[in-house]
Design a protein around this motif. Structure first.
Motif, PDB file in Angstrom:
ATOM      1  N   LEU A  70     -13.663  13.713   5.724  1.00  0.00           N
ATOM      2  CA  LEU A  70     -12.475  13.672   4.871  1.00  0.00           C
ATOM      3  C   LEU A  70     -12.846  13.760   3.388  1.00  0.00           C
ATOM      4  N   GLU A  71     -12.078  14.546   2.660  1.00  0.00           N
ATOM      5  CA  GLU A  71     -12.261  14.589   1.210  1.00  0.00           C
ATOM      6  C   GLU A  71     -11.308  13.630   0.515  1.00  0.00           C
ATOM      7  N   LEU A  72     -10.118  13.466   1.064  1.00  0.00           N
ATOM      8  CA  LEU A  72      -9.171  12.468   0.563  1.00  0.00           C
ATOM      9  C   LEU A  72      -9.772  11.082   0.745  1.00  0.00           C
ATOM     10  N   ALA A  73      -9.614  10.223  -0.259  1.00  0.00           N
ATOM     11  CA  ALA A  73     -10.122   8.850  -0.150  1.00  0.00           C
ATOM     12  C   ALA A  73      -9.128   7.998   0.633  1.00  0.00           C
ATOM     13  N   VAL A  74      -9.660   7.192   1.540  1.00  0.00           N
ATOM     14  CA  VAL A  74      -8.830   6.295   2.354  1.00  0.00           C
ATOM     15  C   VAL A  74      -9.212   4.863   1.998  1.00  0.00           C
ATOM     16  N   LEU A  75      -8.218   4.073   1.619  1.00  0.00           N
ATOM     17  CA  LEU A  75      -8.471   2.719   1.133  1.00  0.00           C
ATOM     18  C   LEU A  75      -7.579   1.727   1.865  1.00  0.00           C
ATOM     19  N   PRO A  76      -8.153   0.682   2.456  1.00  0.00           N
ATOM     20  CA  PRO A  76      -7.288  -0.403   2.938  1.00  0.00           C
ATOM     21  C   PRO A  76      -6.647  -1.068   1.726  1.00  0.00           C
ATOM     22  N   VAL A  77      -5.413  -1.526   1.879  1.00  0.00           N
ATOM     23  CA  VAL A  77      -4.723  -2.112   0.724  1.00  0.00           C
ATOM     24  C   VAL A  77      -5.457  -3.339   0.208  1.00  0.00           C
ATOM     25  N   THR A  78      -6.166  -4.006   1.104  1.00  0.00           N
ATOM     26  CA  THR A  78      -6.933  -5.199   0.711  1.00  0.00           C
ATOM     27  C   THR A  78      -8.145  -5.320   1.614  1.00  0.00           C
ATOM     28  N   ASN A  79      -9.179  -5.965   1.093  1.00  0.00           N
ATOM     29  CA  ASN A  79     -10.331  -6.300   1.929  1.00  0.00           C
ATOM     30  C   ASN A  79     -10.153  -7.636   2.629  1.00  0.00           C
ATOM     31  N   ASP A  80      -9.096  -8.340   2.250  1.00  0.00           N
ATOM     32  CA  ASP A  80      -8.874  -9.666   2.819  1.00  0.00           C
ATOM     33  C   ASP A  80      -8.024  -9.559   4.076  1.00  0.00           C
ATOM     34  N   ARG A  81      -8.119 -10.575   4.919  1.00  0.00           N
ATOM     35  CA  ARG A  81      -7.335 -10.574   6.143  1.00  0.00           C
ATOM     36  C   ARG A  81      -5.863 -10.789   5.835  1.00  0.00           C
ATOM     37  N   ILE A  82      -5.023  -9.845   6.190  1.00  0.00           N
ATOM     38  CA  ILE A  82      -3.583 -10.071   6.200  1.00  0.00           C
ATOM     39  C   ILE A  82      -3.102  -9.716   7.603  1.00  0.00           C
ATOM     40  N   GLU A  83      -2.092 -10.432   8.069  1.00  0.00           N
ATOM     41  CA  GLU A  83      -1.706 -10.240   9.466  1.00  0.00           C
ATOM     42  C   GLU A  83      -0.198 -10.422   9.617  1.00  0.00           C
ATOM     43  N   THR A  84       0.457  -9.382  10.031  1.00  0.00           N
ATOM     44  CA  THR A  84       1.893  -9.459  10.266  1.00  0.00           C
ATOM     45  C   THR A  84       2.164 -10.351  11.465  1.00  0.00           C
ATOM     46  N   ARG A  85       3.066 -11.292  11.282  1.00  0.00           N
ATOM     47  CA  ARG A  85       3.472 -12.204  12.355  1.00  0.00           C
ATOM     48  C   ARG A  85       4.964 -12.009  12.554  1.00  0.00           C
ATOM     49  N   VAL A  86       5.368 -11.896  13.784  1.00  0.00           N
ATOM     50  CA  VAL A  86       6.741 -11.550  14.125  1.00  0.00           C
ATOM     51  C   VAL A  86       7.362 -12.722  14.887  1.00  0.00           C
ATOM     52  N   THR A  87       8.495 -13.221  14.390  1.00  0.00           N
ATOM     53  CA  THR A  87       9.200 -14.285  15.116  1.00  0.00           C
ATOM     54  C   THR A  87      10.212 -13.646  16.061  1.00  0.00           C
ATOM     55  N   THR A  88      10.009 -13.895  17.339  1.00  0.00           N
ATOM     56  CA  THR A  88      10.884 -13.322  18.352  1.00  0.00           C
ATOM     57  C   THR A  88      11.831 -14.394  18.870  1.00  0.00           C
ATOM     58  N   VAL A  89      12.960 -13.934  19.380  1.00  0.00           N
ATOM     59  CA  VAL A  89      13.958 -14.872  19.896  1.00  0.00           C
ATOM     60  C   VAL A  89      13.391 -15.621  21.106  1.00  0.00           C
ATOM     61  N   ASP A  90      12.692 -14.902  21.963  1.00  0.00           N
ATOM     62  CA  ASP A  90      12.286 -15.507  23.240  1.00  0.00           C
ATOM     63  C   ASP A  90      10.977 -16.289  23.180  1.00  0.00           C
ATOM     64  N   GLU A  91      10.064 -15.863  22.300  1.00  0.00           N
ATOM     65  CA  GLU A  91       8.718 -16.434  22.376  1.00  0.00           C
ATOM     66  C   GLU A  91       8.250 -17.068  21.081  1.00  0.00           C
ATOM     67  N   GLY A  92       9.146 -17.155  20.086  1.00  0.00           N
ATOM     68  CA  GLY A  92       8.699 -17.680  18.808  1.00  0.00           C
ATOM     69  C   GLY A  92       7.791 -16.678  18.107  1.00  0.00           C
ATOM     70  N   GLU A  93       6.902 -17.194  17.250  1.00  0.00           N
ATOM     71  CA  GLU A  93       6.080 -16.284  16.446  1.00  0.00           C
ATOM     72  C   GLU A  93       4.899 -15.753  17.238  1.00  0.00           C
ATOM     73  N   ILE A  94       4.734 -14.441  17.215  1.00  0.00           N
ATOM     74  CA  ILE A  94       3.607 -13.802  17.907  1.00  0.00           C
ATOM     75  C   ILE A  94       2.925 -12.831  16.944  1.00  0.00           C
TER      76      ILE A  94
END
Lengths: 327, 327
Positions: free
Chosen positions: A138-162
């Motif tokens: 690849l010639e285009l540069a690819v960058l993660p938005v952060t080097n730190d751990r970020i993690e999407t957590r989803v609260t569901t009706v049936d199971e709470g946060e997963i």
């Protein structure tokens, strides 16, 4: 175990075009953008809140989708994973009752093996991502938005946060959601060079990715939303909602369930503070005035990408909006 | 990510036969032992000082060789790895310049993925090993000598101290060695139930594995050598040296370079404190008196195993020595 003189860190360049990206939709747009503007003058800033640790391996789905797609190696049937993949490891893992709902192909596994090894050595995710992108040419540069751990957590009706992958892959996003948050976001630092790249870009593009769980976490890294907002006049977003529905994934359902209007107008309101222009599909042309009423200039164009040609055409439309190329 | 009610720990049973094992040679002998004595009445205690972390994955070469071999799944050409293996992941890893000198096959990778996942969940190595052995249908119990990290370190003339796999695989043990030590040995605890199993066994067998880097680390876990020595009259060792040479691997060169006589007599001296009997090959029958002079009863028999039949014949010879079966 030794390696060559690989860098442990990576700082983003400052090219003309910076694209904020999720996975499949963003990757498609980027295939068009590199057709109409020099790839070496572009940076893709990619969501990492979908990243997960599976079997001890660091898996970065959106980064890999962008890289594999731009390398022409992506599985065209799914939009993610590698074309011609084999599944010996997952099939063998079934014997043990291991985790196989998140299918890692044999060749794809190599990417996670390499990433995990390099991060164990102390390299940051941006450095490893640059190595992986370079390995795919690849010639285009690819960058993660952060080097730190970020993690999407989803609260569901049936199971709470997963976890996000539990929601997205294991439950096939077929559950009702009451909240989404990005764990680690407050403590995360933008990847090195990212803020500078946003400040220096001629144009910033928000890809037609999920506004809640792809672009949301990118803008949610402290400093990023402000840096994009400061360049609002140079920012063009592409609506991932067409005719009231997401082309792929749960963006429509998530928007509705989280109280947003599921339309290009809802997208315009979500991006109003960061983007001066929204590109919407011709199917939504009747909503152009409502988009403008939300305070966002509206451009109507074909946005459904069914191949590189249509992606390139959409890319041309975007660049005309931004003055990188002239109408 | 959830799993079923898997156990986090595993305690060894107390069967009649306990075999101290390295990799390929031990696995061959075990294929004979399970032919002539009930596998469910046997325990293999396996060296883990060859274990390594590769790409973030916990790799246990000797445990896997024993399990794959007893499952009839081992690659017959090498004596380790899986028959009919594919190599997509390693081939793909070459793109990144990743570590490929230690070749992990695609299906073999599943074992390491599972082990790493379960250990990340808090399961100990003995528990995971029991799960893996059960998944392959083994009735014989397979136990790592310890759940704690022990790691063989090899001091080479040219490069100083290096890790065992660096020595064994990367350098193909084709270097001069001045010292071997087992890092972590002093702090390691015997696996749960091991000392009790050694005390209760009718017979303890020392497989024809490398005395320095396979059996050495097993006996080197605090308490194990003493527990075996306390049963010395019930212990039968099989010489891995035949006609002054190792059938496989660097046992001969290592013994020489570390100052031991490279012969069945040298083996007898190494095991004199723990084994009352040494089985030597017919090729070494002229050394039987010297073995006995070293204080070890000598049994001469064919020891070269070229298949299950010869392994079973050797197993019968061993069991006769121990009184588990009568001559």
């Amino acid at each position: 175990m030794t390696d060559g003189p690989l860098r442990a860190t990576f700082a983003a360049p400052t090219p003309s075009l910076v694209t904020l990206a999720g996975g499949v939709g963003a990757a498609k747009l980027l295939t068009g953008l590199i057709r109409v503007h020099s790839p070496s003058d572009q940076l893709a800033v990619v969501n990492t809140a979908d990243d997960t640790v599976l079997h001890g391996l660091h898996v970065s789905p959106d980064l890999d989708t962008v890289v594999y797609t731009l390398a022409g190696a992506v599985n065209p049937d799914t939009g993610w994973g590698l074309a011609g993949e084999t599944w010996q490891a997952m099939d063998a893992l079934d014997r043990y009752g291991g985790i196989t709902w998140f299918r890692l192909g044999d060749r794809d596994l190599a990417t996670h093996l390499y990433r995990t090894h390099r991060m164990d050595q102390g390299a940051d995710l941006a450095a490893v991502t640059a190595e992986i992108a370079a390995a795919w040419g690849l010639e285009l540069a690819v960058l993660p938005v952060t080097n730190d751990r970020i993690e999407t957590r989803v609260t569901t009706v049936d199971e709470g946060e997963i976890g996000f992958q539990d929601y997205f892959v294991r439950r096939r996003h077929d559950v009702s959601v009451t909240a989404v948050r990005v764990d680690g976001a407050m403590a995360a630092q933008p990847a090195p060079g990212l803020i500078e790249a946003l400040a220096a870009a001629r144009s910033i593009i928000i890809a037609p990715s999920n506004p809640i769980v792809s672009i949301g976490p990118v803008l949610g890294v402290p400093g990023v939303r402000e840096a994009v907002a400061a360049r609002r006049e140079a920012v063009v977003a592409v609506s991932p909602i067409v005719g009231g529905a997401a082309l792929k994934g749960p963006a429509d359902r998530l928007m509705r369930e989280l109280g947003h209007e599921c339309s290009v107008v809802g997208v315009a309101r979500l991006y109003q503070d960061v983007a001066a222009t929204l590109v919407i599909d011709e199917a939504d042309s009747h909503l152009a005035d409502d988009v403008e009423a939300a305070g966002v200039a509206c451009v109507v164009a074909p946005t459904v990408m069914d191949g590189v040609e249509s992606a390139a055409e959409l890319a041309r439309t975007i660049l005309k909006c931004t003055g990188v190329t002239r109408a």
